[in-house]
Design an enzyme around this catalytic site. Structure first.
Site, mmCIF file in Angstrom:
data_model
loop_
_atom_site.group_PDB
_atom_site.id
_atom_site.type_symbol
_atom_site.label_atom_id
_atom_site.label_comp_id
_atom_site.label_asym_id
_atom_site.label_seq_id
_atom_site.Cartn_x
_atom_site.Cartn_y
_atom_site.Cartn_z
ATOM 1 N N GLY A 124 -25.859 -17.970 -11.765
ATOM 2 C CA GLY A 124 -24.660 -17.683 -12.528
ATOM 3 C C GLY A 124 -24.441 -16.218 -12.852
ATOM 4 O O GLY A 124 -23.313 -15.723 -12.787
ATOM 5 N N HIS B 97 -23.296 -29.396 -8.245
ATOM 6 C CA HIS B 97 -24.406 -29.996 -7.490
ATOM 7 C C HIS B 97 -24.147 -31.491 -7.445
ATOM 8 O O HIS B 97 -23.754 -32.088 -8.454
ATOM 9 C CB HIS B 97 -25.736 -29.680 -8.174
ATOM 10 N N ASP C 40 -28.990 -31.573 -14.485
ATOM 11 C CA ASP C 40 -28.842 -32.845 -13.775
ATOM 12 C C ASP C 40 -29.305 -34.026 -14.620
ATOM 13 O O ASP C 40 -28.665 -35.081 -14.644
ATOM 14 C CB ASP C 40 -29.657 -32.821 -12.474
#
Length: 329
Positions: free
Chosen positions: A133, A107, A82
Site C-alpha cells: 500500500g 484478493h 482475509d
C-alpha cells in the site's frame, strides 16, 4: 495478453457513486486517498475502537462505522485481513447490500474459497495492486502507478468490467498497466508466490545459508551481511532487469558461481515440492487449514512467530541494523 491503460478506463463509471473503503491499513489508506484525489466520493468504514480512525480523519477523509459505510455506499471495497472478512461481511456489510451495488476485493481468497457468498444481484470484482500500500500511495503522488490485476466474478449490472477498470484507474493502476485475470488465478498464484518463493522460500533459504556459514565457523555478523543484508541489492536488480539483468550487473565470479551452484542447492526436487504446495492450495487444503488456524486463535502462527523471533539471524540483525543510519527503523 492485453494490458489496459488510462485510455481504456473511464472515471465517469464512478460518477454519482459513493465508494466505501473498509479498513485503513496499508492498502486501505492508499486506496481511499488515491480514490479521493481522483475525484471519487469516498467514505472509510472502521470499527469505532479502531486506532486508524483518527489517522483517516486527519488525512481528510470521512470516517463512519463499518455497517454505516457499507449501507451508504454503491461500491464497497473490503481491505481488511482475509481471516476477518467473512465475519465482518456477514455482520456489517451483507445486511446493507442493495441491488446493483458492487462488492470489491483486492484478493480473491474469501470469494474463491466460498467464505463469502454474495447475493446474485450485486457486482463482484477485484482490483489487486501488485505492490504494498505505501508504494501504491507514493507512486500515485509522483504521477505514476503500480500495476494491477482485475477480475470480474459476478456481473449483475452489466457494467462490472467498466467499473473495475475505472476503480483501477482511480487508484493509479492504469498508469502502469492492468491485466485481466480471474478470482481463481489471482488467489492461487498469489498464495503460491507468497508461500513457495517470496515469503516462505526466500526466508528458509536465507536462514539455511546463515546457519551453514555460522556452523562453518564464520562470524554471525558476516553471515548476516552475506545472506540477508545484501539480498536487497540483488532483489533491486531483479526488479529492474529480471534475472538476466541481475546476472549482467554482478561480477562474472558471482555469475558463474550462481549459475553452477544455484541448481545444486535448489534443484528439481524443490520444484516437485513446490508442485505439492500448489496442489494443496488448488484443492483448498491451505484455505481450510488457515481458516481452522484462525478459529483456534492462531496457535501455530504464534508459535512460529516466536520461533522466528528467537532465531540467531534475527538477534544479530537487531544489533546490526541500528548501526546503519540509512535504514529506516
Amino acid at each position: 495478453m492485453k494490458l489496459f491503460y488510462d485510455d481504456d478506463a473511464d472515471l465517469n463509471a464512478l460518477t454519482g457513486k459513493k465508494i466505501a473503503v473498509i479498513g485503513y491499513g496499508s492498502q486501505g489508506h492508499a486506496h481511499a486517498l488515491n480514490l479521493k484525489e481522483s475525484g471519487a466520493d469516498v467514505v472509510v468504514g472502521l470499527k469505532k475502537t479502531s486506532k486508524s480512525w483518527a489517522k483517516a480523519e486527519s488525512d481528510g477523509l470521512r470516517v463512519v462505522e463499518t455497517h454505516e459505510a457499507a449501507s451508504q455506499a454503491d461500491i464497497i471495497m473490503i481491505l481488511i485481513p482475509d481471516q476477518t472478512q467473512a465475519a465482518i461481511y456477514n455482520q456489517d456489510i451483507k445486511p446493507g447490500l442493495e441491488k446493483g451495488n458492487a462488492l470489491v476485493f483486492a484478493h480473491g481468497f474469501n470469494i474463491h474459497f466460498n467464505q463469502i457468498i454474495p447475493p446474485d444481484n450485486v457486482d463482484v470484482f477485484l482490483v489487486a495492486p501488485k505492490g504494498p500500500g505505501h508504494l501504491v500511495r507514493r507512486v500515485y503522488q509522483d504521477g505514476k502507478g503500480v500495476p494491477c490485476l482485475f477480475a470480474v466474478y459476478q456481473d449483475a449490472t452489466g457494467n462490472a468490467r467498466k467499473t473495475a477498470l475505472a476503480y483501477a484507474k482511480a487508484i493509479g493502476g492504469t498508469r502502469a498497466g492492468v491485466i485481466e485475470t480471474s478470482f481463481e488465478e489471482e488467489t492461487e498464484t498469489d498464495l503460491f508466490g507468497e508461500q513457495a518463493v517470496l515469503c516462505g522460500g526466500v526466508t528458509e533459504l536465507i536462514k539455511y545459508g546463515f546457519e551453514t556459514l555460522v556452523e562453518g565457523g564464520y562470524k554471525p555478523e558476516v553471515a548476516y551481511f552475506e545472506c540477508l543484508h545484501e539480498l536487497k541489492l540483488i532483489v533491486d536488480l531483479f526488479y529492474e532487469g529480471g534475472i538476466e539483468g541481475m546476472y549482467y550487473s554482478v561480477s562474472e565470479t558471482a555469475e558463474y558461481g550462481g549459475m553452477t551452484v544455484g541448481p545444486k542447492v535448489v534443484d528439481a526436487a524443490t520444484k516437485d515440492r513446490m508442485k505439492e504446495a500448489l496442489k494443496y492450495i488448488q484443492t483448498g487444503g491451505f484455505a481450510k487449514e488457515f481458516i481452522l488456524e484462525n478459529q483456534a486463535n492462531q496457535p501455530v502462527l504464534n508459535a512460529l512467530r516466536t520461533q522466528h523471533h528467537r532465531h540467531q539471524i534475527e538477534e544479530v540483525g537487531r544489533k546490526l541494523r541500528p548501526m546503519m543510519s540509512w535504514i529506516k527503523q
